[in-house]
Design a protein around this motif. Structure first.
Motif, PDB file in Angstrom:
ATOM      1  N   HIS A 111     108.600 -42.897 -19.368  1.00  0.00           N
ATOM      2  CA  HIS A 111     107.278 -43.197 -19.933  1.00  0.00           C
ATOM      3  C   HIS A 111     107.174 -44.677 -20.297  1.00  0.00           C
ATOM      4  O   HIS A 111     107.017 -45.040 -21.469  1.00  0.00           O
ATOM      5  CB  HIS A 111     107.021 -42.309 -21.146  1.00  0.00           C
ATOM      6  N   VAL A 112     107.279 -45.529 -19.295  1.00  0.00           N
ATOM      7  CA  VAL A 112     107.243 -46.976 -19.511  1.00  0.00           C
ATOM      8  C   VAL A 112     106.232 -47.602 -18.557  1.00  0.00           C
ATOM      9  O   VAL A 112     105.808 -47.005 -17.579  1.00  0.00           O
ATOM     10  CB  VAL A 112     108.631 -47.620 -19.313  1.00  0.00           C
ATOM     11  N   PHE A 113     105.852 -48.850 -18.898  1.00  0.00           N
ATOM     12  CA  PHE A 113     104.893 -49.622 -18.114  1.00  0.00           C
ATOM     13  C   PHE A 113     103.593 -48.835 -17.938  1.00  0.00           C
ATOM     14  O   PHE A 113     103.007 -48.436 -18.946  1.00  0.00           O
ATOM     15  CB  PHE A 113     105.525 -50.081 -16.802  1.00  0.00           C
ATOM     16  N   LEU A 142     109.729 -34.262 -12.784  1.00  0.00           N
ATOM     17  CA  LEU A 142     109.013 -35.523 -12.762  1.00  0.00           C
ATOM     18  C   LEU A 142     108.534 -35.844 -11.351  1.00  0.00           C
ATOM     19  O   LEU A 142     109.143 -35.430 -10.364  1.00  0.00           O
ATOM     20  CB  LEU A 142     109.927 -36.656 -13.251  1.00  0.00           C
ATOM     21  N   ASP A 143     107.456 -36.607 -11.259  1.00  0.00           N
ATOM     22  CA  ASP A 143     107.022 -37.062  -9.944  1.00  0.00           C
ATOM     23  C   ASP A 143     107.893 -38.239  -9.494  1.00  0.00           C
ATOM     24  O   ASP A 143     108.773 -38.705 -10.233  1.00  0.00           O
ATOM     25  CB  ASP A 143     105.530 -37.414  -9.945  1.00  0.00           C
ATOM     26  N   LEU A 156     112.765 -43.501 -14.703  1.00  0.00           N
ATOM     27  CA  LEU A 156     113.894 -42.950 -15.440  1.00  0.00           C
ATOM     28  C   LEU A 156     115.204 -43.552 -14.945  1.00  0.00           C
ATOM     29  O   LEU A 156     116.054 -43.963 -15.748  1.00  0.00           O
ATOM     30  CB  LEU A 156     113.913 -41.431 -15.295  1.00  0.00           C
ATOM     31  N   GLU A 157     115.375 -43.608 -13.638  1.00  0.00           N
ATOM     32  CA  GLU A 157     116.630 -44.132 -13.083  1.00  0.00           C
ATOM     33  C   GLU A 157     116.773 -45.634 -13.328  1.00  0.00           C
ATOM     34  O   GLU A 157     117.872 -46.122 -13.599  1.00  0.00           O
ATOM     35  CB  GLU A 157     116.685 -43.824 -11.589  1.00  0.00           C
ATOM     36  N   ARG A 158     115.663 -46.365 -13.257  1.00  0.00           N
ATOM     37  CA  ARG A 158     115.736 -47.822 -13.397  1.00  0.00           C
ATOM     38  C   ARG A 158     115.790 -48.277 -14.852  1.00  0.00           C
ATOM     39  O   ARG A 158     116.533 -49.201 -15.199  1.00  0.00           O
ATOM     40  CB  ARG A 158     114.531 -48.460 -12.693  1.00  0.00           C
ATOM     41  N   TRP A 159     114.998 -47.625 -15.702  1.00  0.00           N
ATOM     42  CA  TRP A 159     114.847 -48.098 -17.073  1.00  0.00           C
ATOM     43  C   TRP A 159     115.359 -47.124 -18.126  1.00  0.00           C
ATOM     44  O   TRP A 159     115.298 -47.411 -19.319  1.00  0.00           O
ATOM     45  CB  TRP A 159     113.368 -48.415 -17.360  1.00  0.00           C
TER      46      TRP A 159
END
Length: 232
Positions: A164-166, A149-150, A157-160
């Protein structure tokens, strides 16, 4: 029992996409029925079965909030109540017809045009229900292949718990597992023709669907549909 919950968009039971999509995947996630597909696209059963392993397990859906375990001190009753309240104050809307296309190596259904209402619903689901999400185990994060992942996707990924969000959200109803390019290119027009008759009408978005995984690797079940806009 280690339940996981997910907030998904699924076609209404009365929309032809629900029955045709379930028949393609070989499973109705709401009724719990394993469906024997009719001869699909001239594929033999073994070939068809090799195409739909993951999407069949998850059921016909588009992800709004990815699967999560409940965080302490929440229980299922509290989650259900929050979903009822959220859905009641969220306006329903309609998506323009979908199209069959390729995304990240698999074949899926995607809206022909971006929808601000859909983006807002997905964003709200991610943020509003994050308090119910227990932090994922390291092994769960690793399955998302963070090394590929970039920087922004790794942060999401770590926060949510999902990359693939927002602004990275791409609404899609998955139809196949990832496929090698020759197979994907050959199958894409066949699936486009197969689904075309049920994609010629808009898709109402009037429900928020709760899916549940009863144990690791178990099929996800559509356990409840929450009507949008009942309090508006």
């Amino acid at each position: 029992m280690s339940y996981r919950y997910a907030l998904y968009l699924a076609p209404p039971q009365t929309h032809p996409l629900w029955s045709v999509g379930n028949r393609w995947l070989g499973r109705d996630a709401e009724r719990g029925d394993a469906l024997t597909p009719s001869t699909m696209l001239g594929l033999d059963h073994a070939t068809w079965n090799s195409l739909v392993g993951a999407p069949r397990r998850y059921g016909l859906h588009a992800t709004l909030k990815a699967p999560f375990r409940l965080a302490d001190p929440y229980d299922e009753a509290q989650l259900l109540l929050a979903l009822e309240q959220f859905a009641a104050t969220t306006a329903p809307f309609t998506l323009l017809p979908l199209q069959v296309t390729a995304l990240a190596g698999f074949i899926c259904l995607r809206p022909r045009e971006e929808s601000q209402a859909l983006q807002a619903l997905a964003d709200a689901c991610v943020a509003e229900f994050d308090r119910f999400r227990a932090p994922p185990a390291a092994a769960e994060l690793e399955r998302r292949r963070p090394g590929q992942l970039d920087v922004r996707a790794r942060y999401l990924l770590e926060r949510w718990g999902y990359p693939h969000v927002f602004e990275r959200f791409r609404c899609h109803f998955t139809l196949t597992d990832p496929l090698p390019e020759p197979q994907r290119s050959a199958l894409l027009p066949l699936l486009a023709a197969h689904f075309a008759p049920v994609l010629d009408q808009p898709l109402p978005v009037g429900e928020l669907c709760l899916f549940v995984e009863d144990s690791p690797g178990a099929p996800f079940r559509l356990t409840r549909r929450f009507a949008l806009g009942s309090a508006l």
